[in-house]
Design a protein around this motif. Structure first.
Motif, PDB file in Angstrom:
ATOM      1  N   ARG A  92       0.845  -1.188   0.000  1.00 21.66           N
ATOM      2  CA  ARG A  92       0.000   0.000   0.000  1.00 21.66           C
ATOM      3  C   ARG A  92       0.885   1.243   0.000  1.00 21.66           C
ATOM      4  O   ARG A  92       2.071   1.170   0.348  1.00 21.66           O
ATOM      5  N   THR A  93       0.281   2.376  -0.368  1.00 20.62           N
ATOM      6  CA  THR A  93       1.047   3.609  -0.486  1.00 20.62           C
ATOM      7  C   THR A  93       1.869   3.887   0.773  1.00 20.62           C
ATOM      8  O   THR A  93       3.076   4.137   0.700  1.00 20.62           O
ATOM      9  N   VAL A  94       1.220   3.793   1.924  1.00 22.60           N
ATOM     10  CA  VAL A  94       1.926   4.128   3.167  1.00 22.60           C
ATOM     11  C   VAL A  94       3.044   3.122   3.445  1.00 22.60           C
ATOM     12  O   VAL A  94       4.109   3.481   3.962  1.00 22.60           O
ATOM     13  N   GLU A  95       2.825   1.868   3.047  1.00 17.03           N
ATOM     14  CA  GLU A  95       3.874   0.854   3.257  1.00 17.03           C
ATOM     15  C   GLU A  95       5.047   1.080   2.312  1.00 17.03           C
ATOM     16  O   GLU A  95       6.200   0.811   2.659  1.00 17.03           O
ATOM     17  N   ASN A  96       4.756   1.572   1.110  1.00 16.59           N
ATOM     18  CA  ASN A  96       5.820   1.942   0.188  1.00 16.59           C
ATOM     19  C   ASN A  96       6.744   2.991   0.808  1.00 16.59           C
ATOM     20  O   ASN A  96       7.955   2.947   0.625  1.00 16.59           O
TER      21      ASN A  96
END
Ligand SMILES: Nc1ncnc2c1ncn2[C@@H]1O[C@H](COP(=O)(O)OP(=O)(O)OP(=O)(O)O)[C@@H](O)[C@H]1O
Ligand SMILES: [Mg+2]
Lengths: 244, 223
Positions: A92-96
């Motif tokens: 997910r974006t935040v995990e990226n």
């Protein structure tokens, strides 16, 4: 000097792509590299963090020379933003954004996520934190990849044509994030033909052709009174289109 | 009566089935672990390692499963002490590793270059990038083709009866010789058991694939 690029040479087979490129960057500076296609701009950026090791020449970041040995720690100081984003598709974006701090900077899970949310806010993407890259627009993907770079708290960010995969209406949102970073004092080396960013945010324009720097100077000089005919001709094309 | 015979023999068949499933789980696990390592070496390793992997893969894919079983049981047990179950796990597991390495190799190669590049550019070393970025993406893509491997290996476990593993097919043979006849019915029940396990496994893997699928990367439509 924050970055010192010293006499970089690079060949692919018999073709010499970079023929001795040197320049320096002070902390907080933004420089824009321009020049015709195939001139070696991407190759130069990739040589700077040894994604493509140069054949000859040296790179210093913060006074320390980049070598095969300190490669991975030095790369944490020199972030790279790609033309086609290259966000990690399974995260997910935040995990990226969190994965760098988490895996490379010794952050705990919670601290890494906190930092990631902070960086997403900086690029105006807080509301898309839980989306997967495939669910983002091109402009959002590029802003997420800038947040991923920022989360490494790098000394310097290299941008390789960050807006050229984007529709014109999406270019603006990425350029405004880059303008903001420049004004906050981030050191940025940007390959781009985005005149707006170059005029507003760049301290210096580096004009390359045929694997060499043929002209460099402040944007006012390069855009208003270029010394080289080649620079003038090239700027005419990008400012007014091919028929100029 | 045939159904009474079947009923009384059922515990043996069920036991045979658990042995078959045990063998399947062991050989697939060995194949998964070794197959992943082989694929990583083939895609990212030095050319000498690549050569070794290709050689291994050619050998184990080029020999019939039954011959491998006989080789491991009668050939290798002369030098290393092992039971028939272990020999079957090794023979079929190493062969499965060769097949699985091809599945994973294809999956690794279909992860776009930019993923590795972005991981390396942020300062990950090659192993970190493979572990944290490439493998999670490649494994997702592998589940579909891996389902075929599951099916063929389930069926291949029946071959282990030639070296004396008392799995499902072997139990069926015992029952038939003890009760004189009933060949069609007993093998019919055995066939049904393989079939059901096969379908159940396929269904579970399909569910897993769907659960792990990422937006923008859905491979198949709805079931
Ligand atoms: N991996 C490679 N192998 C062989 N040749 C390459 C490789 N990468 C780049 N080149 C060649 O090097 C030259 C310079 O490429 P580079 O991508 O650096 O140019 P560029 O200035 O970034 O151009 P553009 O504006 O089109 O992005 C080109 O002629 C290209 O074909
Ligand atoms: Mg380029």
């Amino acid at each position: 000097m924050l970055l010192r690029v010293e006499n970089i040479h690079k060949s692919y087979g018999a073709a010499e792509i970079l023929k001795g490129v040197s320049f320096d960057m002070a902390p907080g500076q933004s420089k824009v590299i321009m020049g015709p296609s195939g001139t070696g701009k991407s190759t130069l950026l990739r040589c700077i963090n040894h994604l493509t090791p140069p054949d000859k020449g040296r790179i210093f970041v913060d006074g320390e020379e980049l070598t095969a040995k300190n490669l991975n720690t030095m790369r944490q100081k020199v972030a790279f933003v790609f033309q086609d984003f290259n966000l990690f598709t399974h995260l997910r974006t935040v995990e990226n954004v969190a994965i760098g701090p988490r895996k490379l900077r010794g952050f705990g899970k919670k601290a890494a996520l906190d930092l990631a949310y902070k960086e997403l806010e900086r690029v105006g993407l807080s509301d898309r934190a839980d989306a997967y890259p495939a669910e983002l627009s091109g402009g959002q993907q590029q802003r997420a990849s800038i947040a991923r770079a920022l989360a490494m708290e790098p000394k310097l960010i290299l941008f390789d044509e960050p807006t050229s995969a984007l529709d014109p209406e999406l270019t603006g949102e990425v350029v405004s994030v880059m303008n903001k970073l420049a004004s906050e004092g981030m050191t940025m080396l940007v390959v781009s033909h985005e005149i707006g960013f170059a005029r507003k945010a760049a301290d210096e324009i580096i004009f390359m052709e045929g694997g060499k720097i043929i002209e460099q100077g402040p944007p006012s000089q390069i855009f208003n009174a270029p010394q080289q005919d080649r620079t003038r001709a090239f700027l005419n094309v990008i400012e007014h289109g091919d028929d100029a | 009566m045939i159904f009474e015979t079947l009923l009384s023999q059922m515990p043996y068949l069920v036991h045979g089935l658990t042995v078959a499933i045990g063998l399947l789980v062991c050989l697939l696990s060995l194949g998964l672990a070794l197959g992943l390592v082989l694929a990583i070496l083939e895609v990212y390793g030095h050319w000498t390692l690549r050569l070794v992997c290709v050689l291994f893969e050619r050998v184990f894919r080029g020999i019939p499963a039954i011959v491998l079983l006989l080789l491991f049981y009668y050939g290798v047990t002369d030098y290393i002490e092992m039971g028939s179950f272990t020999a079957a796990v090794l023979a079929l597991g190493l062969r499965s590793a060769a097949y699985q390495s091809q599945i994973f190799r294809g999956a690794f190669l279909s992860v776009p270059n930019g993923q590795m590049m972005a991981a390396r550019a942020m300062g990950m070393n090659k192993l970190q990038a493979i572990r944290d970025i490439i493998i999670p993406q490649a494994l997702r893509m592998s589940i579909g083709p891996w389902t075929n491997e599951f099916s063929s290996e389930l069926k291949a476990t029946s071959l282990a009866y030639v070296i004396g593993v008392v799995e499902l097919t072997r139990q069926a043979k015992y029952i038939i010789s003890n009760t004189q006849g009933n060949i069609l019915v007993v093998f019919g029940v055995v066939a049904l058991m393989y079939f059901v396990v096969n379908r159940a496994g396929n269904w579970a893997l399909y569910r897993l694939e769907n659960r792990l699928s990422l937006p923008g990367f859905e491979h198949r439509g709805d079931a």
